[in-house]
Design a protein around this motif. Structure first.
Motif, PDB file in Angstrom:
ATOM      1  N   UNK A   1       0.816  -1.211   0.000  1.00  0.00           N
ATOM      2  CA  UNK A   1       0.000   0.000   0.000  1.00  0.00           C
ATOM      3  C   UNK A   1       0.847   1.257   0.000  1.00  0.00           C
ATOM      4  N   UNK A   2       1.905   1.262   0.828  1.00  0.00           N
ATOM      5  CA  UNK A   2       2.794   2.431   0.841  1.00  0.00           C
ATOM      6  C   UNK A   2       3.530   2.589  -0.482  1.00  0.00           C
ATOM      7  N   UNK A   3       3.884   1.485  -1.126  1.00  0.00           N
ATOM      8  CA  UNK A   3       4.553   1.584  -2.416  1.00  0.00           C
ATOM      9  C   UNK A   3       3.621   2.191  -3.472  1.00  0.00           C
ATOM     10  N   UNK A   4       2.372   1.725  -3.512  1.00  0.00           N
ATOM     11  CA  UNK A   4       1.415   2.277  -4.472  1.00  0.00           C
ATOM     12  C   UNK A   4       1.111   3.741  -4.176  1.00  0.00           C
ATOM     13  N   UNK A   5       1.049   4.084  -2.886  1.00  0.00           N
ATOM     14  CA  UNK A   5       0.835   5.487  -2.520  1.00  0.00           C
ATOM     15  C   UNK A   5       2.039   6.328  -2.931  1.00  0.00           C
ATOM     16  N   UNK A   6       3.248   5.794  -2.747  1.00  0.00           N
ATOM     17  CA  UNK A   6       4.460   6.505  -3.139  1.00  0.00           C
ATOM     18  C   UNK A   6       4.457   6.802  -4.641  1.00  0.00           C
TER      19      UNK A   6
ATOM     20  N   UNK B   1       4.708  10.473  -4.273  1.00  0.00           N
ATOM     21  CA  UNK B   1       6.160  10.609  -4.042  1.00  0.00           C
ATOM     22  C   UNK B   1       6.453  10.804  -2.549  1.00  0.00           C
ATOM     23  N   UNK B   2       5.598  10.227  -1.709  1.00  0.00           N
ATOM     24  CA  UNK B   2       5.741  10.308  -0.264  1.00  0.00           C
ATOM     25  C   UNK B   2       5.448   8.928   0.323  1.00  0.00           C
ATOM     26  N   UNK B   3       6.305   8.464   1.222  1.00  0.00           N
ATOM     27  CA  UNK B   3       6.065   7.199   1.893  1.00  0.00           C
ATOM     28  C   UNK B   3       7.014   6.086   1.499  1.00  0.00           C
ATOM     29  N   UNK B   4       8.073   6.395   0.746  1.00  0.00           N
ATOM     30  CA  UNK B   4       9.010   5.349   0.336  1.00  0.00           C
ATOM     31  C   UNK B   4       9.735   4.749   1.535  1.00  0.00           C
ATOM     32  N   UNK B   5      10.064   5.573   2.518  1.00  0.00           N
ATOM     33  CA  UNK B   5      10.707   5.075   3.742  1.00  0.00           C
ATOM     34  C   UNK B   5       9.827   4.022   4.416  1.00  0.00           C
ATOM     35  N   UNK B   6       8.529   4.304   4.506  1.00  0.00           N
ATOM     36  CA  UNK B   6       7.612   3.368   5.158  1.00  0.00           C
ATOM     37  C   UNK B   6       7.450   2.092   4.344  1.00  0.00           C
ATOM     38  N   UNK B   7       7.505   2.211   3.019  1.00  0.00           N
ATOM     39  CA  UNK B   7       7.473   1.014   2.178  1.00  0.00           C
ATOM     40  C   UNK B   7       8.640   0.096   2.531  1.00  0.00           C
ATOM     41  N   UNK B   8       9.846   0.647   2.556  1.00  0.00           N
ATOM     42  CA  UNK B   8      11.023  -0.170   2.848  1.00  0.00           C
ATOM     43  C   UNK B   8      10.981  -0.715   4.275  1.00  0.00           C
ATOM     44  N   UNK B   9      10.560   0.113   5.218  1.00  0.00           N
ATOM     45  CA  UNK B   9      10.468  -0.329   6.613  1.00  0.00           C
ATOM     46  C   UNK B   9       9.521  -1.522   6.738  1.00  0.00           C
ATOM     47  N   UNK B  10       8.308  -1.409   6.194  1.00  0.00           N
ATOM     48  CA  UNK B  10       7.335  -2.488   6.310  1.00  0.00           C
ATOM     49  C   UNK B  10       7.718  -3.693   5.464  1.00  0.00           C
ATOM     50  N   UNK B  11       8.370  -3.465   4.336  1.00  0.00           N
ATOM     51  CA  UNK B  11       8.814  -4.590   3.522  1.00  0.00           C
ATOM     52  C   UNK B  11       9.869  -5.405   4.263  1.00  0.00           C
ATOM     53  N   UNK B  12      10.827  -4.746   4.859  1.00  0.00           N
ATOM     54  CA  UNK B  12      11.871  -5.451   5.612  1.00  0.00           C
ATOM     55  C   UNK B  12      11.267  -6.198   6.795  1.00  0.00           C
ATOM     56  N   UNK B  13      10.354  -5.543   7.522  1.00  0.00           N
ATOM     57  CA  UNK B  13       9.694  -6.213   8.650  1.00  0.00           C
ATOM     58  C   UNK B  13       8.901  -7.434   8.181  1.00  0.00           C
ATOM     59  N   UNK B  14       8.201  -7.307   7.055  1.00  0.00           N
ATOM     60  CA  UNK B  14       7.424  -8.429   6.531  1.00  0.00           C
ATOM     61  C   UNK B  14       8.327  -9.584   6.127  1.00  0.00           C
TER      62      UNK B  14
END
Length: 161
Positions: free
Chosen positions: A95-100, A104-117
């Motif tokens: 979801x954060x990746x699609x929002x990014x 163009x906002x939220x890429x940090x959260x994409x990577x954070x949640x991807x790594x956690x997942x």
């Protein structure tokens, strides 16, 4: 021009189709008249609404609901068992990746949640790859909740805009 709120209309159409197909005993090879279908319908309606109204903040919850509907259909119809928490975190990352892509906002959260997942889903494999044999008295899985709380508190108190 006034923004049209498509969410209620899509939910009503989706639920109408759901109940119509249920009454006609429609079958497609796997059960569709179960509770994950409701998550799927609501998630799809939210996703269409967020893209059509350009309210891209709603992409994350819509992907989460849509993904959970698909995930629980998949789990109920196959013998493959996935860690539910890891999959939920993975859908949040998506979801954060699609929002990014739109804001163009939220890429940090994409990577954070991807790594956690990935850690949550493949923890045992990571330990095998790195050749680490866990000491059962203290391992990463016992620290997992504390790490998540610290990361969430950091984001809440220090990374707010």
């Amino acid at each position: 021009m006034k923004k049209q709120n498509l969410f209620p209309s899509i939910v009503l159409i989706g639920f109408g189709l759901y109940f119509f197909l249920q009454q006609t005993n429609f079958q497609i090879g796997f059960p569709i008249f179960i509770w994950p279908t409701v998550l799927f319908i609501v998630g799809l309606a939210l996703l269409i609404q967020s893209y059509s109204s350009k309210d891209f903040e709603m992409i994350v919850p819509s992907i989460l609901l849509l993904g959970l509907g698909v995930h629980f259909h998949f789990v109920q119809n196959t013998n493959i068992q996935l860690d539910h928490i890891g999959v939920i975190i993975l859908f949040i990352a998506l979801g954060y990746f699609l929002r990014y892509q739109k804001t163009k906002n939220g890429l940090f959260y994409f990577w954070l949640f991807l790594i956690l997942a990935l850690i949550q889903l493949f923890y045992d494999k990571f330990m095998e790859w790195f050749g680490v044999f866990e000491d059962k008295s203290l391992n990463f899985t016992s620290l997992w909740p504390i790490i998540l709380i610290i990361a969430g508190a950091y984001l809440f108190f220090f990374r707010r805009k």
